[in-house]
Enzyme design. Structure first.
Site, PDB file in Angstrom:
ATOM      1  N   HIS A 155       0.823  -1.207   0.000  1.00  0.00           N
ATOM      2  CA  HIS A 155       0.000   0.000   0.000  1.00  0.00           C
ATOM      3  C   HIS A 155       0.857   1.256   0.000  1.00  0.00           C
ATOM      4  O   HIS A 155       0.340   2.370   0.019  1.00  0.00           O
ATOM      5  CB  HIS A 155      -0.922  -0.027   1.235  1.00  0.00           C
ATOM      6  CG  HIS A 155      -2.086   0.888   1.156  1.00  0.00           C
ATOM      7  ND1 HIS A 155      -2.264   1.943   2.025  1.00  0.00           N
ATOM      8  CD2 HIS A 155      -3.150   0.915   0.312  1.00  0.00           C
ATOM      9  CE1 HIS A 155      -3.386   2.579   1.728  1.00  0.00           C
ATOM     10  NE2 HIS A 155      -3.939   1.983   0.690  1.00  0.00           N
ATOM     11  N   LYS A 165       3.203   4.364  -1.243  1.00  0.00           N
ATOM     12  CA  LYS A 165       3.264   5.226  -2.427  1.00  0.00           C
ATOM     13  C   LYS A 165       4.552   6.040  -2.333  1.00  0.00           C
ATOM     14  O   LYS A 165       4.625   7.030  -1.599  1.00  0.00           O
ATOM     15  CB  LYS A 165       2.069   6.169  -2.504  1.00  0.00           C
ATOM     16  CG  LYS A 165       0.745   5.481  -2.865  1.00  0.00           C
ATOM     17  CD  LYS A 165      -0.020   5.045  -1.654  1.00  0.00           C
ATOM     18  CE  LYS A 165      -1.385   4.493  -2.026  1.00  0.00           C
ATOM     19  NZ  LYS A 165      -2.114   3.992  -0.848  1.00  0.00           N
ATOM     20  N   ASP A 219      16.866   9.639  -8.759  1.00  0.00           N
ATOM     21  CA  ASP A 219      18.327   9.829  -8.719  1.00  0.00           C
ATOM     22  C   ASP A 219      18.895   9.777  -7.303  1.00  0.00           C
ATOM     23  O   ASP A 219      19.981  10.318  -7.054  1.00  0.00           O
ATOM     24  CB  ASP A 219      18.711  11.156  -9.380  1.00  0.00           C
ATOM     25  CG  ASP A 219      18.434  11.168 -10.878  1.00  0.00           C
ATOM     26  OD1 ASP A 219      18.433  10.079 -11.481  1.00  0.00           O
ATOM     27  OD2 ASP A 219      18.199  12.261 -11.430  1.00  0.00           O
ATOM     28  N   HIS A 234      -9.451  10.711   1.106  1.00  0.00           N
ATOM     29  CA  HIS A 234      -8.507   9.609   0.954  1.00  0.00           C
ATOM     30  C   HIS A 234      -7.193   9.910   1.667  1.00  0.00           C
ATOM     31  O   HIS A 234      -6.258   9.107   1.632  1.00  0.00           O
ATOM     32  CB  HIS A 234      -8.250   9.355  -0.541  1.00  0.00           C
ATOM     33  CG  HIS A 234      -7.591   8.048  -0.833  1.00  0.00           C
ATOM     34  ND1 HIS A 234      -6.254   7.935  -1.166  1.00  0.00           N
ATOM     35  CD2 HIS A 234      -8.081   6.785  -0.850  1.00  0.00           C
ATOM     36  CE1 HIS A 234      -5.959   6.669  -1.380  1.00  0.00           C
ATOM     37  NE2 HIS A 234      -7.029   5.951  -1.188  1.00  0.00           N
ATOM     38  N   LYS A 245      -4.179  10.706   4.505  1.00  0.00           N
ATOM     39  CA  LYS A 245      -3.631  10.070   5.702  1.00  0.00           C
ATOM     40  C   LYS A 245      -2.634  11.043   6.322  1.00  0.00           C
ATOM     41  O   LYS A 245      -1.414  10.840   6.264  1.00  0.00           O
ATOM     42  CB  LYS A 245      -2.928   8.752   5.356  1.00  0.00           C
ATOM     43  CG  LYS A 245      -3.800   7.734   4.578  1.00  0.00           C
ATOM     44  CD  LYS A 245      -3.591   7.818   3.117  1.00  0.00           C
ATOM     45  CE  LYS A 245      -4.221   6.699   2.309  1.00  0.00           C
ATOM     46  NZ  LYS A 245      -5.626   6.462   2.488  1.00  0.00           N
ATOM     47  N   ASP A 260       0.498  19.776  17.873  1.00  0.00           N
ATOM     48  CA  ASP A 260       1.091  21.029  18.327  1.00  0.00           C
ATOM     49  C   ASP A 260       1.513  21.864  17.119  1.00  0.00           C
ATOM     50  O   ASP A 260       0.749  21.957  16.158  1.00  0.00           O
ATOM     51  CB  ASP A 260       2.233  20.761  19.317  1.00  0.00           C
ATOM     52  CG  ASP A 260       1.699  20.174  20.636  1.00  0.00           C
ATOM     53  OD1 ASP A 260       0.499  20.353  20.926  1.00  0.00           O
ATOM     54  OD2 ASP A 260       2.478  19.533  21.354  1.00  0.00           O
TER      55      ASP A 260
END
Length: 416
Positions: A119, A121, A126, A292, A294, A299
């Site tokens: 899952h 991404k 380089d 979608h 996350k 603080d």
């Protein structure tokens, strides 16, 4: 390969970070970076769809590979299961190397590889810059798709943290790729003032690393906690830290799905609402489109952006990667954005509105919490079959793009 994991979990100074909101920010920057690559492009993703975004990625990697850049794409076989042979073969013929994570045949037309998904991404260019977040390569991350569009986030980072991310991506390479692979020397020069830590979740050495970073930060929170997460059904200890923070006067705000892409998501999240609202937690349901994202902030310095949801799949089964970032400017920008999201496009939930159906919610909460407390142990009874990688070959010699299957070595499997 065990050293790959050992290099993660360390705070690195001297990084730069840029917040990317939705596909409008993300895709153009990623594709431009791929086109500008000099030596290497490593990509990991859950989904590539054969739409205008997937075609944009295809064109960018073909152009890079045609210039002699080494391009390796690792995709999840469950998330990316419907690409045509023609679409894939164009990349392979240009020199792009493509791996499938956990390839499995369908059973009576249904996919069987439901759990322990790749899952993550991640993009590394380089060994010098990296993109991380929750955005897949699909058109539904673009606002112009209308009601099906998704709200999501990623970051572009440079600096010493990229070396950790790069080493992590090397751990995802299968044996067929590694036979001819010579790693680059990552660029570690200072690029800014942000401190960063890469946290992974796998099924061996890093089973709870992402959740532990959340818990540690919440325990130390003194002013505010804001979490915007697509799938919110965390463990009891996570909810307990939110409650404890609210009790000591921290402003705890959750922005959750009010228009979910999967209806059961809202049902699961709402099981926790009454308990949290009674402790003073503020809950907004985002209504403009499917959430979608996350992301979270605590603080005025701490933020996280990554692929991990706060649900059993991400916290106990999937392979995930999050960046934890200490940077006031990023924290403030994310705070202002989420505040505007809550005010303009969300509806605040209150106890009065949850009164209906209260008789069944209490026992469901009790059963759900106790199930989640033991979920990692239950999940551990199932085979850890995820780290099986299949390289795709030219369809000229192999039907349907690929039939060769390779197993990772035992050391590689442990590193994942």
């Amino acid at each position: 390969m065990k050293a790959v994991g050992a290099m993660c979990g360390i705070w690195r100074d001297g990084n730069s970070v840029e917040l990317l909101i939705n596909g409008e920010d993300f895709f153009a920057r990623v594709f431009d970076a791929i086109r500008a690559a000099r030596e290497e492009v490593l990509i990991e993703t859950f989904i590539i769809f054969e739409d205008r975004v997937g075609e944009g990625l295809q064109q960018a990697v073909i152009e890079a590979a045609s210039r002699g850049v080494r391009v390796i794409i690792t995709v999840d076989d469950y998330g990316t299961s419907d690409l045509s042979t023609e679409f894939v073969s164009k990349m392979i013929e240009a020199g792009v190397q493509i791996q499938l994570f956990d390839p499995r045949p369908k059973l009576m037309g249904m996919r069987t590889n439901l759990f322990r998904r790749l899952h993550r991404k991640v993009v590394v260019i380089d060994g010098e810059l990296s993109f991380m977040g929750g955005i897949n390569y699909s058109v539904d991350h673009m606002a112009d798709t209308g009601v099906t569009a998704k709200q999501d986030y990623a970051v572009l980072v440079r600096g010493p943290i990229v070396a950790d991310i790069y080493r992590s991506t090397l751990g995802m390479l299968g044996p067929a790729v590694r036979k001819t692979f010579t790693p680059l020397k990552p660029v570690t020069r200072q690029a800014g003032s942000a401190r960063m830590l890469l946290a992974e979740r796998d099924n061996s050495h890093h089973t709870t690393d992402i959740e532990e970073q959340y818990l540690m930060a919440m325990r130390n929170a003194t002013q505010r906690i804001t979490i915007a997460n697509a799938y919110f059904f965390p463990s009891y200890r996570f909810l307990r830290e939110l409650r404890n923070a609210a009790r000591r006067g921290v402003k705890v705000t959750l922005i959750l799905q009010g228009k979910p892409d999967m209806p059961f998501v809202r049902v699961c999240s709402r099981l926790t609402y009454t308990w949290l609202l009674r402790e003073g937690v503020i809950i907004h349901e985002y209504k403009q489109r499917a959430l979608h994202g996350k992301v979270a902030l605590i603080d005025h310095e701490w933020s996280t952006v990554g692929s991990s949801n706060l649900d059993p799949l991400s916290l106990a089964l999937n392979l995930e990667a999050n960046l934890f970032i200490r940077d006031h400017a990023l924290n403030q920008r994310l705070h202002e954005h989420l505040r505007d999201l809550a005010v303009a496009h969300s509806k605040q939930v209150n106890l009065k509105g949850l009164a209906k159906g209260q008789w069944w919610r209490a026992p469901m909460i009790f059963l759900s919490f106790h199930f989640l407390r033991h979920f990692p142990a239950i999940a551990g009874l199932f085979p850890v079959h995820g780290p099986r990688l299949k390289p795709l070959r030219s369809p000229e010699t192999l039907p349907e793009a690929a039939v060769i299957k390779n197993e990772l070595s035992s050391d590689q499997e442990k590193s994942l």
